[in-house]
Each structure stands twice: as structure tokens, then as C-alpha cells.
Design an enzyme around this catalytic site. Sequence first.
Site, short mmCIF file in Angstrom:
data_model
loop_
_atom_site.label_atom_id
_atom_site.label_comp_id
_atom_site.label_asym_id
_atom_site.label_seq_id
_atom_site.Cartn_x
_atom_site.Cartn_y
_atom_site.Cartn_z
N SER A 149 100.15 0.90 59.49
CA SER A 149 99.91 -0.53 59.44
C SER A 149 100.55 -1.12 58.18
O SER A 149 101.76 -0.99 58.02
CB SER A 149 98.40 -0.80 59.51
OG SER A 149 98.16 -2.15 59.78
N VAL A 203 101.62 9.44 86.46
CA VAL A 203 100.32 10.06 86.20
C VAL A 203 99.22 9.02 86.27
O VAL A 203 99.33 7.96 85.65
CB VAL A 203 100.28 10.70 84.78
CG1 VAL A 203 98.94 11.36 84.54
CG2 VAL A 203 101.40 11.69 84.60
N ASP A 230 96.05 8.25 84.89
CA ASP A 230 95.18 8.70 83.80
C ASP A 230 94.57 7.53 83.03
O ASP A 230 94.05 7.69 81.93
CB ASP A 230 95.97 9.61 82.84
CG ASP A 230 97.19 8.91 82.26
OD1 ASP A 230 97.47 7.74 82.65
OD2 ASP A 230 97.88 9.50 81.40
N ASP A 268 98.73 -0.83 70.98
CA ASP A 268 98.35 -1.44 69.70
C ASP A 268 97.91 -2.88 69.94
O ASP A 268 98.71 -3.72 70.37
CB ASP A 268 99.54 -1.37 68.72
CG ASP A 268 99.14 -1.72 67.30
OD1 ASP A 268 98.33 -2.66 67.11
OD2 ASP A 268 99.63 -1.05 66.36
N HIS A 293 95.73 0.51 67.54
CA HIS A 293 96.31 0.34 66.21
C HIS A 293 95.92 1.50 65.27
O HIS A 293 94.75 1.60 64.88
CB HIS A 293 95.87 -0.99 65.61
CG HIS A 293 96.60 -1.34 64.35
ND1 HIS A 293 97.98 -1.38 64.28
CD2 HIS A 293 96.15 -1.61 63.10
CE1 HIS A 293 98.33 -1.68 63.05
NE2 HIS A 293 97.25 -1.83 62.31
#
Length: 552
Positions: A198, A270, A272, A430, A466
Site C-alpha cells: 500500500s 474454475v 471457486d 483490491d 487490499h
Amino acid sequence: MLLKHFHLALAAFSYFPTAFGKLQTCKGRDLPAIEVFGLEIVDITAKEHHDYEDWTPFPLFPGPKKAIDFCNFTITYTHPGQNDHINVYIWLPMNDTWDGRFVAQGGGGWAAGFDMALAPSVARGYAVAITDAGHTFYSDPARQPNADWLLASPGNLNWALFQDFAGRALDDLPKIAKQVIKGFYGEPPKYSYWHGCSTGGRQGLMSAQRYPGNYQGIVAAAPAINWAEMAVAGLWPHIVMRRLGYYPPSCELEAIFAADVEACDELDGVKDGIIAAPGLCTFDAKTVVGRPFDCEGDSRKISAEAAEIANEAWKGPFKGDRRLWFGMPHGTPFSVAGPWGPPSGLASTECDENNQNCKSRFFAVSTSWIGNVVRRVKSVDLSGMDEEEFYRTLRLSVNEFASVMSTNDPDLSDFGAAGGKMITWHGLADQLIPVNGTSSYYEKVLALDAEARSYYRYFEAPGVQHCFGGIGAAPTAVLDQIIKWVEQGIAPETLAAATVPAPGPPDAAPVVKHRPLCPYPLVSAYVGGDLSESSSFECAESFDVKKWHTEL
Ligand SMILES: *[C@@H]1O[C@H](CO)[C@@H](O)[C@H](O)[C@H]1NC(C)=O
Ligand SMILES: *[C@@H]1O[C@H](CO)[C@@H](O)[C@H](O)[C@H]1NC(C)=O
Ligand SMILES: *[C@@H]1O[C@H](CO)[C@@H](O)[C@H](O)[C@H]1NC(C)=O
């Protein structure tokens, strides 16, 4: 005279010589003078700690939980004439537990460093340092959204402190720390590293771009790169809410998020719960308007306004046909419950206890950036900001501050020439810093230097929020991997990653999944086998496994 010699002799014998051939004395006065051009040391304190156990590992700074012995140096300095006062905190492992490496740890939000990074690093055997860049930071990230320390007075920025935070203190930190390390152990660190996420990622890129000789290895994760754009552009979903006069409760946006994942989950081959191919996702939230959802026991229907807000959040801010910044990729949560503080996310709202009467909950860094820096006031109310004011603020932010803060110079040739190696990874989910600012930066780096992969690699982490959190697999050993690259010349072909339970209540802990993360623009494609095993995935140019298998 005699007495004096006697004392000296005693002093010499009371410390054990170390493997590094120097008496480790945890005393400021035993350090040689610290000399860095343009700064003046004001104070040095030193304190020896033994069997220190008063620390908790944190996902960003993992370290084996154990009692540690270290010398706690605090160096306070100023840039004469600037009226600043900066603290560098340096913890040095005692009793031969030092492994010869120096690791500087980055901060987050407005914090230039987190003190909770120190103990875990010592537990790993590193000499570690952080800086406060001249303003107070709190170890609890939820407590530091304000930046009024940047005001000299209403209407006037404290440019010296601003530049300390943006860059200058980041150059001072390793220069000071390396001298303290040499003074303490009798030899400088064999290798120096930067590690941060960050703001810490921004600081890592700043170090590579402007101060290229300071570190041999840099981990710059989920970087707050393009700060001057990003800190304003992230308000876009709220500008749309204001335009529509509608502020959706988080349950409604969660229902849209769920529909988004349902529609695009399998584009990566996939099922998931993770959208790993957001670029292929064309889901339009208008298609689920009227769909019923449960809002904490209250049965509701997805509104046309909420659908438009979601679509705009994915698209990002435009002025006419011109893209001003990136949106949130499909599969990114609009708001994430905070493990400590309030929820965070670019489309977060707060409502009354019945999930009615909602209003915008702005990203705290955006509010403080626009208030304390762009407008130079103590506090600001952004709830009335319309499109025109948004465009104007964005332009002003970039024109006035990008060169100080934005760390998006794609020319890394000095860093590469100095032998530096850098890894960036960024979570695709994020909720605060959309991943595309980072991928577009990396593409500019490659456009300028086609060989840049030999010293800089970028990895995207599907389903990771994040810096941590989310059900996707986040890097588990990125510091070890940069060390291997620097010290053994073994470049990371993939980053080892696993789903890491988010900090907070244990019921938030998902099933542990292992995945290799692939160097951009390659993706981690499923090739068969157990979904939770790394060996079931391979790096590929696309998720279309059948296609690239026939081409092979
Ligand atoms: C290290 O020293 C600084 C400065 O004296 C002090 O503020 C800090 O609390 C010390 N850390 C520990 C763990 O004692
Ligand atoms: C480290 O050294 C100090 C002083 O020399 C001693 O008191 C302490 O017990 C030692 N710790 C370990 C873990 O050896
Ligand atoms: C944003 O990044 C994602 C992940 O790399 C990609 O799939 C998508 O196409 C990008 N979007 C834009 C607008 O560049």
C-alpha cells in the site's frame, strides 16, 4: 587514573564479542557519528531488551512468534532550516542472532511505517528499521486516516513534511540505518531490502525510481502508485451516488457482487467464487434489477440505481469518451468489513440500524488528501461534490502534486543497472486501490525496457483484497523469494501463495487454498486435479487451457 582504567577494563569484559568481531554495546554514545548530507542528528536513544515477547504477528509482517533479544535504537534528526523532526526506529538482533541482512519496513495510509513490523523482523533475524517521516503514526491502521499534520496553517501546506513523507525520509532511512548497523556490529549489512504494501508499496517504488542505490531487493506490494490520480478518482462511485440521489446499503451492493461473481466466476475455468479473468467479464448489473435479496432479514429487490452505481464503479471515471482513471475490476467487493476499524472500499456507505437512510462513507485517504492537501483545510465534507468539481479536483491534484507523490516513473534503468531486483504483487479484488493502475505502470516499464523482467516482476493475485484478506491466495513467502533472487540469482517464476485467514474473528477464516501466482501478463490456469493444490495450476497466456495445450 587507576580507577578509570579499572572501569574501562570491566566495561570491555562485560560484553561478549560477537561472531562479527565487534562488541555489541547497546549505547548511543558508542556509535560513530552518523553522517548523511543535509541532515543533523538531534538525539539518539538506545535500550537493550531481552526475552521480549510483547508482540503479535500480523499478516503483513509474518515472523515466528518467539521471545527476542534486541537493541532498540531511536535516531531523531532534522533537515536544518526545515523545522522537521524525524524519528528512525532501528531494532538490531543481539547475541549473534543477526543474519547479516537489513530490512526496512514500509507503512500504510498516512503512516510512513508501522512499529508492529519491528518485532517480527527481529524474530526472523533481520536488522530492521522504520521511519515516521516526521509525523505521528499509530500502530493501529484504523486510527490514522487524518493528515492535518500536513498543514502549516489553514491555507498553507507544510511542504517540508510533505516532501519528507513523499520521498526524502525514505532516502534518509537506509542511509542512517546502515551506519547504525555498521557501528553496532562492526560491519555493514551484507544485503539491504525494502518490504512494504500500500503506502509501503508506493515507498518501495519511490526508492527504486529516485534512490536506486539504497536497496538490492524491493517488495512493493499493492502500491499506492499514481497517488495524485488514485486518491481522487476513487471517489467516482460516490459521485455517481450523489448524481442519482441514491446511496445503496452494503447488503444491496453485496447482492450485486454475488451476481457478478456468479456470472463470471467460471470464465477462468474454475468455479471457486473468484473472478480471475475480470477482463473477460461483461456482466451488466442492469440484468439483475428487481432480483430479490436478503438484507439482514429484510426482503428487498435490487434497484436500478444500485445497478448503475455498480456498473460505473467497474467502468471507472470517464469524461465523455475519455477515461480519467480505472474502475474496480469485476469481482472486487464494493466494501469490506474492517478487522479493526470501519468498513473500507470505494463504494462503502453507512446507514441507520434498519439499513435505511444511507450516506457515502468516503475512503479516508481520499477525504484527507482532498481536504488537508488539495484544499489545505482542516476537514472537508465531500458529500456535495458533483461531476464538475470532481473533474476539477482530479486535475488540480495531478497538476500540483503528481511529481511529489505519484511514483509512476517507468524508467527503472538506474535501479536495474545498480543490480536491484523488485517484486510487485497486487490483489485483483483490491477494494481500495484498483489493480489496473499497477498493471498499466508495469506495461509502461516493459515498453521502455523490454528486458525489465530480468530485474522487475509483477504478479496479480485473484480474489485477494487490499494487501491481505479475501478468499484468493496471497503470497506467503515474497520476502524469501526476493532474497533468493538477490542472493542466489534465482528469479521467481511464480510466487508461492495461499489463502491466508484475514485478521479478525476466526469464523472469517476460509479454507486454505494453494495457488502459484504467475508473472504478468501470464495467468495461473487450472490444468486438472485438486483445486486447493498448487500443482493443479500452470502459468499460461490465457485461461483457455484447451487452446494453449493444442498449440504447445
Ligand atoms: C524503543 O525506544 C523508543 C525511544 O526511546 C521508545 O519510544 C520505544 O517504546 C522503545 N520500544 C520498546 C519496545 O521498548
Ligand atoms: C543475550 O545476552 C545477554 C547479555 O549478554 C544475556 O543476558 C541474555 O540472557 C542472552 N540471551 C540469550 C537468548 O542468549
Ligand atoms: C484491469 O485489470 C484486469 C486484470 O489484469 C484486466 O483483466 C482488465 O482487462 C483491466 N481493465 C482495464 C480497463 O484495463
